[in-house]
Design a protein around this motif. Sequence first.
Motif, mmCIF file in Angstrom:
data_model
loop_
_atom_site.group_PDB
_atom_site.id
_atom_site.type_symbol
_atom_site.label_atom_id
_atom_site.label_comp_id
_atom_site.label_asym_id
_atom_site.label_seq_id
_atom_site.Cartn_x
_atom_site.Cartn_y
_atom_site.Cartn_z
ATOM 1 N N ILE A 1 -16.293 -40.441 14.219
ATOM 2 C CA ILE A 1 -15.209 -40.554 13.235
ATOM 3 C C ILE A 1 -14.408 -39.258 13.262
ATOM 4 O O ILE A 1 -14.978 -38.167 13.330
ATOM 5 C CB ILE A 1 -15.757 -40.820 11.819
ATOM 6 C CG1 ILE A 1 -16.453 -42.188 11.766
ATOM 7 C CG2 ILE A 1 -14.640 -40.753 10.782
ATOM 8 C CD1 ILE A 1 -17.094 -42.500 10.421
ATOM 9 N N ARG A 2 -13.090 -39.386 13.196
ATOM 10 C CA ARG A 2 -12.239 -38.205 13.208
ATOM 11 C C ARG A 2 -12.323 -37.472 11.872
ATOM 12 O O ARG A 2 -12.126 -38.078 10.804
ATOM 13 C CB ARG A 2 -10.794 -38.594 13.514
ATOM 14 C CG ARG A 2 -9.885 -37.376 13.779
ATOM 15 C CD ARG A 2 -8.519 -37.800 14.272
ATOM 16 N NE ARG A 2 -8.589 -38.536 15.518
ATOM 17 C CZ ARG A 2 -8.717 -37.985 16.724
ATOM 18 N NH1 ARG A 2 -8.818 -36.664 16.831
ATOM 19 N NH2 ARG A 2 -8.770 -38.740 17.806
ATOM 20 N N ASP A 3 -12.609 -36.184 11.919
ATOM 21 C CA ASP A 3 -12.712 -35.364 10.727
ATOM 22 C C ASP A 3 -11.318 -35.077 10.176
ATOM 23 O O ASP A 3 -10.431 -34.643 10.910
ATOM 24 C CB ASP A 3 -13.430 -34.049 11.046
ATOM 25 C CG ASP A 3 -13.653 -33.212 9.809
ATOM 26 O OD1 ASP A 3 -12.776 -32.381 9.504
ATOM 27 O OD2 ASP A 3 -14.699 -33.376 9.155
ATOM 28 N N ASN B 1 -9.510 -32.529 12.443
ATOM 29 C CA ASN B 1 -8.865 -33.526 13.320
ATOM 30 C C ASN B 1 -9.652 -33.749 14.605
ATOM 31 O O ASN B 1 -9.128 -34.270 15.590
ATOM 32 C CB ASN B 1 -7.426 -33.127 13.659
ATOM 33 C CG ASN B 1 -6.598 -34.314 14.102
ATOM 34 O OD1 ASN B 1 -6.735 -35.414 13.572
ATOM 35 N ND2 ASN B 1 -5.742 -34.113 15.094
ATOM 36 N N LEU B 2 -10.945 -33.371 14.602
ATOM 37 C CA LEU B 2 -11.803 -33.566 15.756
ATOM 38 C C LEU B 2 -12.759 -34.732 15.491
ATOM 39 O O LEU B 2 -13.110 -35.012 14.345
ATOM 40 C CB LEU B 2 -12.600 -32.301 16.053
ATOM 41 C CG LEU B 2 -11.778 -31.058 16.395
ATOM 42 C CD1 LEU B 2 -12.712 -29.853 16.550
ATOM 43 C CD2 LEU B 2 -10.953 -31.270 17.663
ATOM 44 N N MET B 3 -13.180 -35.385 16.586
ATOM 45 C CA MET B 3 -14.144 -36.472 16.446
ATOM 46 C C MET B 3 -15.526 -35.902 16.213
ATOM 47 O O MET B 3 -15.954 -34.964 16.892
ATOM 48 C CB MET B 3 -14.137 -37.353 17.704
ATOM 49 C CG MET B 3 -12.796 -37.999 18.015
ATOM 50 S SD MET B 3 -12.158 -39.056 16.695
ATOM 51 C CE MET B 3 -13.314 -40.432 16.757
ATOM 52 N N THR C 1 -6.285 -43.999 25.517
ATOM 53 C CA THR C 1 -6.188 -44.667 24.221
ATOM 54 C C THR C 1 -7.144 -44.071 23.206
ATOM 55 O O THR C 1 -6.780 -43.829 22.045
ATOM 56 C CB THR C 1 -6.462 -46.176 24.385
ATOM 57 O OG1 THR C 1 -5.508 -46.731 25.294
ATOM 58 C CG2 THR C 1 -6.372 -46.896 23.059
ATOM 59 N N ASN C 2 -8.380 -43.820 23.618
ATOM 60 C CA ASN C 2 -9.385 -43.297 22.684
ATOM 61 C C ASN C 2 -9.012 -41.939 22.108
ATOM 62 O O ASN C 2 -9.522 -41.538 21.056
ATOM 63 C CB ASN C 2 -10.745 -43.201 23.376
ATOM 64 C CG ASN C 2 -11.356 -44.556 23.645
ATOM 65 O OD1 ASN C 2 -10.834 -45.578 23.211
ATOM 66 N ND2 ASN C 2 -12.454 -44.587 24.382
ATOM 67 N N ALA C 3 -8.122 -41.216 22.777
ATOM 68 C CA ALA C 3 -7.676 -39.924 22.255
ATOM 69 C C ALA C 3 -6.972 -40.064 20.909
ATOM 70 O O ALA C 3 -6.856 -39.088 20.158
ATOM 71 C CB ALA C 3 -6.740 -39.256 23.259
ATOM 72 N N PHE C 4 -6.520 -41.279 20.569
ATOM 73 C CA PHE C 4 -5.801 -41.505 19.318
ATOM 74 C C PHE C 4 -6.656 -42.242 18.286
ATOM 75 O O PHE C 4 -6.154 -42.632 17.234
ATOM 76 C CB PHE C 4 -4.515 -42.286 19.591
ATOM 77 C CG PHE C 4 -3.521 -41.515 20.406
ATOM 78 C CD1 PHE C 4 -2.567 -40.721 19.804
ATOM 79 C CD2 PHE C 4 -3.560 -41.555 21.792
ATOM 80 C CE1 PHE C 4 -1.657 -39.987 20.548
ATOM 81 C CE2 PHE C 4 -2.664 -40.831 22.549
ATOM 82 C CZ PHE C 4 -1.709 -40.039 21.931
#
Length: 928
Positions: free
Chosen positions: A87-89, A93-95, A459-462
């Motif tokens: 989950i993105r913090d 803003n990091l996973m 895609t997963n980067a977003f």
Amino acid sequence: MNLSQPPLSSALSSLEAFKGDLIPKSVFTTCPYCGVGCGVAATVLADGKIGVTGDAAHPANKGRLCVKGSALDETVDLQGRLLYPQIRDAVTNLMQRSSWDHALDKVASGFNDIIARHGPDAVAFYVSGQLLTEDYYIANKLMKGYIGSANIDTNSRLCMSSAVAGHKRAFGEDLVPVCYEDLELADVVVLVGSNTAWCHPILFQRITKIKESRPDMKLIVIDPRRTATCESADLHLPVKSGTDVWLFNGLLHYLANNGMTDSGFVDEYTNGSSEALAAAAASSPDLLTVAKICKLDPQDLLTFYQLFAGSKKVITAFSQGVNQSSSGTDKVNSIINCHLISGRIGQPGMGPFSITGQPNAMGGREVGGLANMLAAHMDLDNPAHRRTVQTFWDSPQIADKVGLKAVDLFQAIEQGKVKAVWIIATNPMVSLPDADQVQRALSKCQLVVCSDIIEKTDTNAFADVLLPALGWGEKDGTVTNSERCISRQRAFLTAPGEARADWQVLCDVGQRMGFGGFDFSSPHEIFDEHARLSTFANGSAAGDVTPRVFNIAGLTGMDKAQFDALQPIQWPVSRDAAGELISTQRLFADNRYSHPDGKARFIATPPRAPMHATDEDFPLNLNTGRVRDQWHTMTRTGKSAKLADHVPESFIDMHPQDALLYGVREGSLARVSSKWGAMVARVQHGGGIARGSIFVPIHWSNQSASDARIGAVVNPVVDPVSGEPEFKNTPVRVDDFPVAWHGFILSRKELDLDSVTHWTRIQGRTFARYEFAGRNIINDHGQWTRELLKIADPDADWLEYADTTAGVYRAAHLVDDRIDICVFISPRPDLPSRAWLASLFAKDYLEDADRVGLLIGQPIEKGADAGPTVCSCFGVGRNTICSAIREQGLTTVTQVTTCLKAGGNCGSCVPEIKKLLATTLVEEAVSH
């Protein structure tokens, strides 16, 4: 990161770490790549490695596998796998790693909150032909029957939706009438917009094998490019891109005017012939008009028309070159019209044949995977069908209007109309047209959930939530191939990390959203519900008495053991009085179609040109497609060293005269740009492209190259009926991409080359290969290279050669006399052979001759350089083949295969071997 022994996560430190619980026997499953649907026998060997062979009993491939299927064992390691939820913090803003409970709650509550505030159409799913039918079924049930929106679309929209729309218009249902055997029974096989030799190799080998035994059988290829498929053709029609409707309207007109109309069939079993014939006569009144529009030789065109007219058993097989067009549906119907006018349908060896692109595109169509469909071939715009599905599901609601199709969906996300999207098993940042728009959309989206097997994709980067899915070898269920054959995809690997089946995750989210109807415990339960829906009220729904052909009633009621033992079978499926399964090989033998009147329909197809025409600013037409040994965006095939050798980099294939006109050179870098975006690749002259056009492959992403996403360049225009994008016609320009130097690196460690102007990463067996180029002026190559490669030890075993005047530099880093890294730099792109250098990485230590060879840039021993790979199955290079031809007097492909094995497995390289034979023998004749 050491590439020869990739470190993995915690307890899963290597592939062997999770092989203890593997089933110690061969498991019969299906290949996860193209729509041929080949059977695979996967075996866990005594040393823990995986053996992959073709399933000799599977009707699709009868034991043969193409090179991609043969290399499946190289793609199941855990390198790069997504192994746990993330989950993105909100602060960093990091996973961050998450528990499944937390991740599922976030997805369910996120969707519920948005639906509560903005309604069900504010959320969407974007899924994939890579899903199993059971996964697909649950996704559609959840979105259409419980959330209550039809905003679920699939990447099959990008490849087969025009065929679906064409089938429904002509037949009343999405029905492929033929089977693979028909390709072998036909007297004439017409391949339209299909490089079958590369994209569906096993089907192509079936065609060429039967052609050898029946020399009178004719193979016609209709394609703007001269592809590998053309090497085996009796006739190649290099039709101007976008003019297929004119071509087939001309054929329809020719058949009608030359007494080839089957009047009895047309009158009794079809409607609409007069309108279709009138449209054909208006657009394609005579041979010369069609030849001029399509830019074909009139005699070749006449030969095609005569061969079609003179042979009752004709198969017209078509793929992406037909479908991926703003007039794709009309192209499909113009082909079907020609079969209807002459009655060439419903019998062995004849009919129109849509060859699907993905392993389960057909299964997705069965369960209503597209935004304009319902499950079991029912129609979203039919109230009786909606009532039938809702009643069967006992769902609280049912979507009552067509959802957003792929391109429209991501435009709606950017506009803020769709606020949450769940992307499953696909990579739209690379595969969709106008891909930079997709990036803008995802960056603005309130909630982006991605289910994937790979952690890092464009895609997963977003993503705000990443959910780890099972991959091939781990998941269990069914797929349906191009000939409507349902096959089992069986698990033989245990789930790695915390990965879960897609159906299970979807069910968990559905239940957390407060919905019933998702309490499945295994795939066979889902398949049984899918099968029961196919027969529920089939032909007796209120206001709709037309039976649907898709009916797998014979497969209902199976227990888990029966499901596990299910053998490949073509639908429709029923049972006889004794309870034995009855499969259906081909459709329409009874001349009964799925329209209410039971008749097929001709569709008038007035032709129209592609939406965007070339002009002074964008004078070239871009065509995109696949290469032989790669698949989609390379998240799996990119892992395989075997598959990387044949075409290691993206490329721009263009005519030499166009290259001269636009100031670019073969082997150098160039930029392709359109109104929508740009990319960079290397220019090549493949010999198969007409002037005014270029071809660029689709596979490279930001994970494998610095700037090679061709999707960013492709225009977003779609077919008005099918919604399929126009991947084959985008006006572009090609400009020189100047660099000061070119180079490559082979390294056992992963490198970060983001500081370099241009790079491409290629997987080797125990190393990674990087092709790179830069614009910076390098004053001290040794210092600059050591800093780039992070080699700080002044006493490192560092071999180097520098010619400062010529700008040539070669270096190698050795560790314990074993090569660790080598780098070559030159102002010219024609650098030393990578194949020979790659062979040095297999050695435990370098001999003196190897060290000398490294510094001079070529092997000391004659014959040590095999050259670029031709046969990936057996690793046979171009130099090896050409030397054998010259030295042993080889004149046929069979002789080459006997001598070198090349061409002896999947046959995908046979067209290339034929070309090498021709050119080498000519060169030998001239030299003597």
